[in-house]
Write a protein that holds these residues in place. Structure first.
Motif, PDB file in Angstrom:
ATOM      1  N   PHE A  82      23.837  -2.207 -18.064  1.00 28.57           N
ATOM      2  CA  PHE A  82      22.990  -1.472 -17.134  1.00 28.57           C
ATOM      3  C   PHE A  82      22.265  -0.337 -17.849  1.00 28.57           C
ATOM      4  CE2 PHE A  82      23.955  -3.335 -13.088  1.00 28.57           C
ATOM      5  CZ  PHE A  82      25.231  -3.840 -13.223  1.00 28.57           C
ATOM      6  N   MET A  83      21.019  -0.162 -17.455  1.00 30.27           N
ATOM      7  CA  MET A  83      20.226   0.986 -17.893  1.00 30.27           C
ATOM      8  C   MET A  83      19.594   1.569 -16.639  1.00 30.27           C
ATOM      9  SD  MET A  83      18.361  -0.627 -21.262  1.00 30.27           S
ATOM     10  CE  MET A  83      18.219   0.906 -22.184  1.00 30.27           C
ATOM     11  N   GLY A  84      19.519   2.882 -16.593  1.00 32.82           N
ATOM     12  CA  GLY A  84      18.965   3.444 -15.383  1.00 32.82           C
ATOM     13  C   GLY A  84      18.583   4.895 -15.505  1.00 32.82           C
ATOM     14  N   TRP A  85      18.057   5.392 -14.408  1.00 29.74           N
ATOM     15  CA  TRP A  85      17.627   6.786 -14.323  1.00 29.74           C
ATOM     16  C   TRP A  85      18.247   7.430 -13.084  1.00 29.74           C
ATOM     17  CZ3 TRP A  85      14.838   9.346 -17.956  1.00 29.74           C
ATOM     18  CH2 TRP A  85      14.220   8.570 -18.946  1.00 29.74           C
ATOM     19  N   TYR A  86      18.767   8.618 -13.280  1.00 29.96           N
ATOM     20  CA  TYR A  86      19.296   9.445 -12.209  1.00 29.96           C
ATOM     21  C   TYR A  86      18.524  10.755 -12.222  1.00 29.96           C
ATOM     22  CZ  TYR A  86      23.346   6.334 -11.790  1.00 29.96           C
ATOM     23  OH  TYR A  86      24.169   5.259 -11.587  1.00 29.96           O
ATOM     24  N   ARG A  87      18.619  11.511 -11.144  1.00 29.44           N
ATOM     25  CA  ARG A  87      17.977  12.813 -11.116  1.00 29.44           C
ATOM     26  C   ARG A  87      18.840  13.805 -10.354  1.00 29.44           C
ATOM     27  NH1 ARG A  87      12.804  11.393  -7.156  1.00 29.44           N
ATOM     28  NH2 ARG A  87      13.982  11.116  -5.214  1.00 29.44           N
ATOM     29  N   GLN A  88      18.649  15.061 -10.696  1.00 33.74           N
ATOM     30  CA  GLN A  88      19.381  16.128 -10.029  1.00 33.74           C
ATOM     31  C   GLN A  88      18.446  17.288  -9.781  1.00 33.74           C
ATOM     32  OE1 GLN A  88      22.985  17.411 -11.994  1.00 33.74           O
ATOM     33  NE2 GLN A  88      23.788  18.268 -10.092  1.00 33.74           N
ATOM     34  N   ALA A  89      18.231  17.582  -8.512  1.00 30.79           N
ATOM     35  CA  ALA A  89      17.418  18.723  -8.118  1.00 30.79           C
ATOM     36  C   ALA A  89      18.310  19.944  -7.954  1.00 30.79           C
ATOM     37  CB  ALA A  89      16.687  18.408  -6.821  1.00 30.79           C
ATOM     38  N   PRO A  90      17.748  21.143  -8.040  1.00 29.37           N
ATOM     39  CA  PRO A  90      18.558  22.362  -7.891  1.00 29.37           C
ATOM     40  C   PRO A  90      19.335  22.371  -6.580  1.00 29.37           C
ATOM     41  CG  PRO A  90      16.387  22.898  -8.720  1.00 29.37           C
ATOM     42  CD  PRO A  90      16.339  21.443  -8.348  1.00 29.37           C
ATOM     43  N   GLY A  91      20.612  22.619  -6.679  1.00 26.50           N
ATOM     44  CA  GLY A  91      21.450  22.709  -5.494  1.00 26.50           C
ATOM     45  C   GLY A  91      21.852  21.381  -4.895  1.00 26.50           C
ATOM     46  N   LYS A  92      21.487  20.298  -5.549  1.00 26.18           N
ATOM     47  CA  LYS A  92      21.806  18.974  -5.030  1.00 26.18           C
ATOM     48  C   LYS A  92      22.636  18.189  -6.031  1.00 26.18           C
ATOM     49  CE  LYS A  92      17.790  18.508  -1.999  1.00 26.18           C
ATOM     50  NZ  LYS A  92      16.655  17.623  -1.590  1.00 26.18           N
ATOM     51  N   GLU A  93      23.284  17.138  -5.545  1.00 23.34           N
ATOM     52  CA  GLU A  93      24.064  16.280  -6.424  1.00 23.34           C
ATOM     53  C   GLU A  93      23.145  15.317  -7.181  1.00 23.34           C
ATOM     54  OE1 GLU A  93      28.231  16.125  -3.836  1.00 23.34           O
ATOM     55  OE2 GLU A  93      27.078  14.303  -4.194  1.00 23.34           O
ATOM     56  N   ARG A  94      23.643  14.827  -8.291  1.00 26.72           N
ATOM     57  CA  ARG A  94      22.897  13.834  -9.047  1.00 26.72           C
ATOM     58  C   ARG A  94      22.827  12.539  -8.242  1.00 26.72           C
ATOM     59  NH1 ARG A  94      24.182  13.016 -15.383  1.00 26.72           N
ATOM     60  NH2 ARG A  94      23.954  15.284 -15.171  1.00 26.72           N
ATOM     61  N   GLU A  95      21.658  11.934  -8.198  1.00 28.34           N
ATOM     62  CA  GLU A  95      21.478  10.715  -7.430  1.00 28.34           C
ATOM     63  C   GLU A  95      20.801   9.639  -8.269  1.00 28.34           C
ATOM     64  OE1 GLU A  95      18.857  11.312  -4.088  1.00 28.34           O
ATOM     65  OE2 GLU A  95      17.142  11.831  -5.366  1.00 28.34           O
ATOM     66  N   LEU A  96      21.096   8.396  -7.915  1.00 26.22           N
ATOM     67  CA  LEU A  96      20.474   7.271  -8.588  1.00 26.22           C
ATOM     68  C   LEU A  96      19.001   7.182  -8.195  1.00 26.22           C
ATOM     69  CD1 LEU A  96      20.639   4.592 -10.226  1.00 26.22           C
ATOM     70  CD2 LEU A  96      21.178   3.473  -8.053  1.00 26.22           C
ATOM     71  N   VAL A  97      18.144   6.991  -9.180  1.00 27.73           N
ATOM     72  CA  VAL A  97      16.722   6.764  -8.923  1.00 27.73           C
ATOM     73  C   VAL A  97      16.408   5.278  -9.045  1.00 27.73           C
ATOM     74  CG1 VAL A  97      14.372   7.237  -9.702  1.00 27.73           C
ATOM     75  CG2 VAL A  97      16.107   9.055  -9.752  1.00 27.73           C
ATOM     76  N   ALA A  98      16.793   4.706 -10.185  1.00 26.17           N
ATOM     77  CA  ALA A  98      16.510   3.287 -10.422  1.00 26.17           C
ATOM     78  C   ALA A  98      17.477   2.756 -11.457  1.00 26.17           C
ATOM     79  CB  ALA A  98      15.073   3.085 -10.898  1.00 26.17           C
ATOM     80  N   LEU A  99      17.856   1.491 -11.298  1.00 30.64           N
ATOM     81  CA  LEU A  99      18.812   0.850 -12.186  1.00 30.64           C
ATOM     82  C   LEU A  99      18.334  -0.558 -12.472  1.00 30.64           C
ATOM     83  CD1 LEU A  99      21.647   1.671 -13.368  1.00 30.64           C
ATOM     84  CD2 LEU A  99      22.630   0.304 -11.512  1.00 30.64           C
ATOM     85  N   ILE A 100      18.554  -1.016 -13.701  1.00 29.39           N
ATOM     86  CA  ILE A 100      18.177  -2.377 -14.057  1.00 29.39           C
ATOM     87  C   ILE A 100      19.320  -3.011 -14.833  1.00 29.39           C
ATOM     88  CG2 ILE A 100      16.943  -1.598 -16.147  1.00 29.39           C
ATOM     89  CD1 ILE A 100      14.960  -3.958 -15.605  1.00 29.39           C
ATOM     90  N   SER A 101      19.670  -4.231 -14.448  1.00 25.65           N
ATOM     91  CA  SER A 101      20.776  -4.929 -15.086  1.00 25.65           C
ATOM     92  C   SER A 101      20.279  -5.744 -16.281  1.00 25.65           C
ATOM     93  CB  SER A 101      21.452  -5.853 -14.073  1.00 25.65           C
ATOM     94  OG  SER A 101      20.602  -6.962 -13.794  1.00 25.65           O
ATOM     95  N   SER A 102      21.229  -6.352 -16.982  1.00 29.58           N
ATOM     96  CA  SER A 102      20.872  -7.167 -18.138  1.00 29.58           C
ATOM     97  C   SER A 102      20.072  -8.413 -17.734  1.00 29.58           C
ATOM     98  CB  SER A 102      22.135  -7.594 -18.884  1.00 29.58           C
ATOM     99  OG  SER A 102      23.018  -8.281 -18.007  1.00 29.58           O
ATOM    100  N   SER A 103      20.198  -8.830 -16.484  1.00 30.78           N
ATOM    101  CA  SER A 103      19.447  -9.986 -15.999  1.00 30.78           C
ATOM    102  C   SER A 103      18.074  -9.600 -15.442  1.00 30.78           C
ATOM    103  CB  SER A 103      20.251 -10.706 -14.908  1.00 30.78           C
ATOM    104  OG  SER A 103      20.401  -9.884 -13.770  1.00 30.78           O
ATOM    105  N   GLY A 104      17.820  -8.293 -15.401  1.00 27.00           N
ATOM    106  CA  GLY A 104      16.533  -7.829 -14.896  1.00 27.00           C
ATOM    107  C   GLY A 104      16.532  -7.447 -13.429  1.00 27.00           C
ATOM    108  N   THR A 105      17.669  -7.553 -12.784  1.00 22.99           N
ATOM    109  CA  THR A 105      17.761  -7.148 -11.381  1.00 22.99           C
ATOM    110  C   THR A 105      17.617  -5.635 -11.275  1.00 22.99           C
ATOM    111  OG1 THR A 105      19.213  -9.003 -10.877  1.00 22.99           O
ATOM    112  CG2 THR A 105      19.201  -7.164  -9.325  1.00 22.99           C
ATOM    113  N   THR A 106      16.775  -5.194 -10.359  1.00 26.43           N
ATOM    114  CA  THR A 106      16.511  -3.769 -10.201  1.00 26.43           C
ATOM    115  C   THR A 106      17.024  -3.254  -8.859  1.00 26.43           C
ATOM    116  OG1 THR A 106      14.303  -4.227  -9.336  1.00 26.43           O
ATOM    117  CG2 THR A 106      14.495  -3.807 -11.699  1.00 26.43           C
ATOM    118  N   ASN A 107      17.313  -1.965  -8.847  1.00 24.78           N
ATOM    119  CA  ASN A 107      17.759  -1.300  -7.633  1.00 24.78           C
ATOM    120  C   ASN A 107      17.112   0.072  -7.616  1.00 24.78           C
ATOM    121  OD1 ASN A 107      19.243  -0.782  -5.285  1.00 24.78           O
ATOM    122  ND2 ASN A 107      20.894   0.161  -6.438  1.00 24.78           N
ATOM    123  N   TYR A 108      16.480   0.419  -6.497  1.00 23.91           N
ATOM    124  CA  TYR A 108      15.772   1.690  -6.386  1.00 23.91           C
ATOM    125  C   TYR A 108      16.295   2.515  -5.217  1.00 23.91           C
ATOM    126  CZ  TYR A 108      12.171  -0.327  -9.439  1.00 23.91           C
ATOM    127  OH  TYR A 108      11.500  -0.901 -10.495  1.00 23.91           O
TER     128      TYR A 108
END
Length: 120
Positions: A33-59
């Motif tokens: 898996f490769m992906g991007w997370y983000r964290q805004a001030p005062g908030k928890e880190r959240e998933l932005v987008a994820l891509i698996s080895s097969s190319g399946t994506t999750n946003y």
């Protein structure tokens, strides 16, 4: 050891675009898996987008249709194209990479983060 380095953050006006990039290096045999997370001030880190080895994506729902994640397994990179940016997209963006090393061990590695600021 596996190193993850992000680049491409910055300041952009609402409606603009940015392209983040991330490269993983080290004793990598495979990446699941490769992906991007983000964290805004005062908030928890959240998933932005994820891509698996097969190319399946999750946003995350709020970025669907605006952000696009892809991966280049030959270079161990995972770009994130961000269009139609909104002020609420402002956050520190972190790259995540998970896979196996040459010692046949699982790894989960994070980058140091890159700031994205969207002005209204």
């Amino acid at each position: 050891q596996v190193q993850v380095v992000e680049s491409g953050g910055g300041l952009v006006q609402a409606g603009g675009s940015l392209r983040l990039s991330c490269v993983a290096s080290g004793s990598i045999v495979s990446i699941n898996f490769m992906g991007w997370y983000r964290q805004a001030p005062g908030k928890e880190r959240e998933l932005v987008a994820l891509i698996s080895s097969s190319g399946t994506t999750n946003y995350e729902d709020s970025v669907k249709g605006r952000f696009t994640i892809s991966r280049d397994d030959a270079k161990n990179t995972v770009p994130l194209q961000m269009n139609s940016l909104k002020p609420e997209d402002t956050a520190v963006y972190y790259c995540y990479v998970g896979g196996r090393t040459t010692w046949n061990r699982n790894f989960s590695s994070w980058g140091q983060g890159t700031q994205v600021t969207v002005s209204s």
